[in-house]
Design an enzyme around this catalytic site. Structure first.
Site, PDB file in Angstrom:
ATOM      1  N   CYS A   1      -0.939   3.535  -5.630  1.00  0.00           N
ATOM      2  CA  CYS A   1      -1.610   2.405  -4.987  1.00  0.00           C
ATOM      3  C   CYS A   1      -2.667   2.933  -4.020  1.00  0.00           C
ATOM      4  O   CYS A   1      -2.400   3.846  -3.245  1.00  0.00           O
ATOM      5  CB  CYS A   1      -0.596   1.553  -4.225  1.00  0.00           C
ATOM      6  SG  CYS A   1      -1.325   0.129  -3.406  1.00  0.00           S
TER       7      CYS A   1
ATOM      8  N   GLY B   1       2.755   2.685  -2.293  1.00  0.00           N
ATOM      9  CA  GLY B   1       3.087   3.248  -3.594  1.00  0.00           C
ATOM     10  C   GLY B   1       2.281   4.488  -3.943  1.00  0.00           C
ATOM     11  O   GLY B   1       1.153   4.680  -3.478  1.00  0.00           O
TER      12      GLY B   1
ATOM     13  N   GLY C   1       0.732  -1.261   0.000  1.00  0.00           N
ATOM     14  CA  GLY C   1       0.000   0.000   0.000  1.00  0.00           C
ATOM     15  C   GLY C   1       0.759   1.307   0.000  1.00  0.00           C
ATOM     16  O   GLY C   1       0.120   2.360  -0.053  1.00  0.00           O
TER      17      GLY C   1
END
Length: 347
Positions: free
Chosen positions: A186, A183, A181
């Site tokens: 993301c 990124g 998570g």
């Protein structure tokens, strides 16, 4: 239900504490690292930064460019075997040794990986990549790939806790990819409520991996060179970059002209854009867990990778680390509530 009270930290929660140094110049810092991997016994030497296996980052062109700096690229998994054959034909071992073959965990993925690896002995890295590394299926798949490729370096993920790092290493992974998570494109943490602050994940997972002779990749969450340094300082052996290397000539993303300016499309691999392109849309049992953005076109990646490496060298001089591998030993993090002075905007 239970609640863990321990504080978990991301890159923006800390800064390095400077320390006395005998280094006179950034040029004295050695960024190259030498690794011998646990299961394969393979040796690799290079700068342990990896371009992420995303459509608009991990391209063949990116691999050719970054290999000049002994930097790795995880090639995205949507190239065909014929595409790979052309890439292998046109490049030497210096490039191929720094390219990771990415794969999912289906039977078709396994056969495709076998076909790609059969093209040349110079391909030595396999990156088994699924969003949720906590699936028992991943452990079984790692065992299967290890049995088929005993002398290849296998990376598997993504996970964020030491218990799963240990399980994957014991199953045959040389390297475990850490990050759920963080990124830039993301949205897993928003859509699912699942995740782990990246710096704490790296610190805890590196401790688990190193205890078994394994290695980790810190995957995601870096938005500047200082974050890359913090990942290394936290114990990451490799750091994977997506957004920082997107938007370049070599990124292979879709270029869009808007109001006379050039932009490149960049999207998460669980986004609507990715699923429209590769899976015929978002399946009715799932939700998209990524976003699509337009980045200003940034030209060749050369200047960016030089800037990142220069930043890491500078970190090392501030804390007295003559080699990158010393950075984690020299690192003392201080918790902070501000990172920079934004009176004239962000860097």
């Amino acid at each position: 239900m239970r609640i863990e009270q321990d504080l978990k930290l991301g890159f923006k929660d800390v800064l390095f504490r400077p320390k006395r140094s005998t280094l006179k110049s950034r040029s004295q810092v050695e960024l190259t690292r030498d690794f011998t991997f646990k299961h394969s016994g393979r040796q690799w030497s290079g700068v342990p930064i990896i371009a992420a296996n995303m459509d608009s980052v991990g391209s063949f062109e990116m691999a050719a460019s970054l290999s000049k700096h002994n930097v790795m690229t995880a090639i995205h998994k949507h190239y065909t075997v014929d595409d790979w054959a052309g890439f292998v034909k046109n490049n030497d071992a210096a490039v191929l040794n720094n390219a990771m073959v990415s794969t999912g965990t289906s039977e078709a993925d396994f056969q495709k990986t076998k076909d790609i690896m059969a093209l040349t002995e110079d391909l030595i890295f396999i990156c088994i990549d699924i969003a949720n590394g906590y699936s028992e299926h991943l452990v079984e798949y790692v065992q299967k790939v290890r049995a088929e490729f005993p002398t290849k370096v296998i990376s598997a993920g993504n996970v964020v806790t030491g218990d799963m790092v240990e399980e994957l290493i014991l199953a045959g992974a040389d390297i475990v990819k850490v990050g759920i998570g963080p990124g830039s494109v993301c949205t897993t943490r928003v859509k699912t409520g699942v995740g782990y602050p990246q710096l704490s994940a790296i610190i805890e997972c590196s401790d688990a991996a190193h205890g078994l002779g394994g290695r980790i990749i810190g995957d995601g969450g870096c938005s500047c060179a200082g974050d890359v340094s913090k990942a290394f300082g936290g114990g990451a052996d490799f750091v994977m970059l997506g957004g920082m290397l997107a938007g370049h000539e070599e990124s292979n993303g879709e270029v869009i002209e808007k109001d006379g300016e050039m932009f490149m499309k960049f999207y998460g691999m669980s986004s609507q854009s990715a699923m429209d392109k590769h899976s015929g849309g978002v399946a009715n049992y799932r939700a998209a867990e990524g976003k699509t953005v337009l980045l200003p076109f940034r030209g060749p990646v050369e200047n960016t990778i030089q800037d990142i490496m220069g930043g890491i060298r500078s970190t090392c001089t501030y804390v007295g680390a003559a080699q990158l591998k010393e950075l984690t030993k020299r690192a003392t993090f201080i918790r902070v509530q501000e990172q920079e002075n934004n009176v004239y905007g962000k860097e």
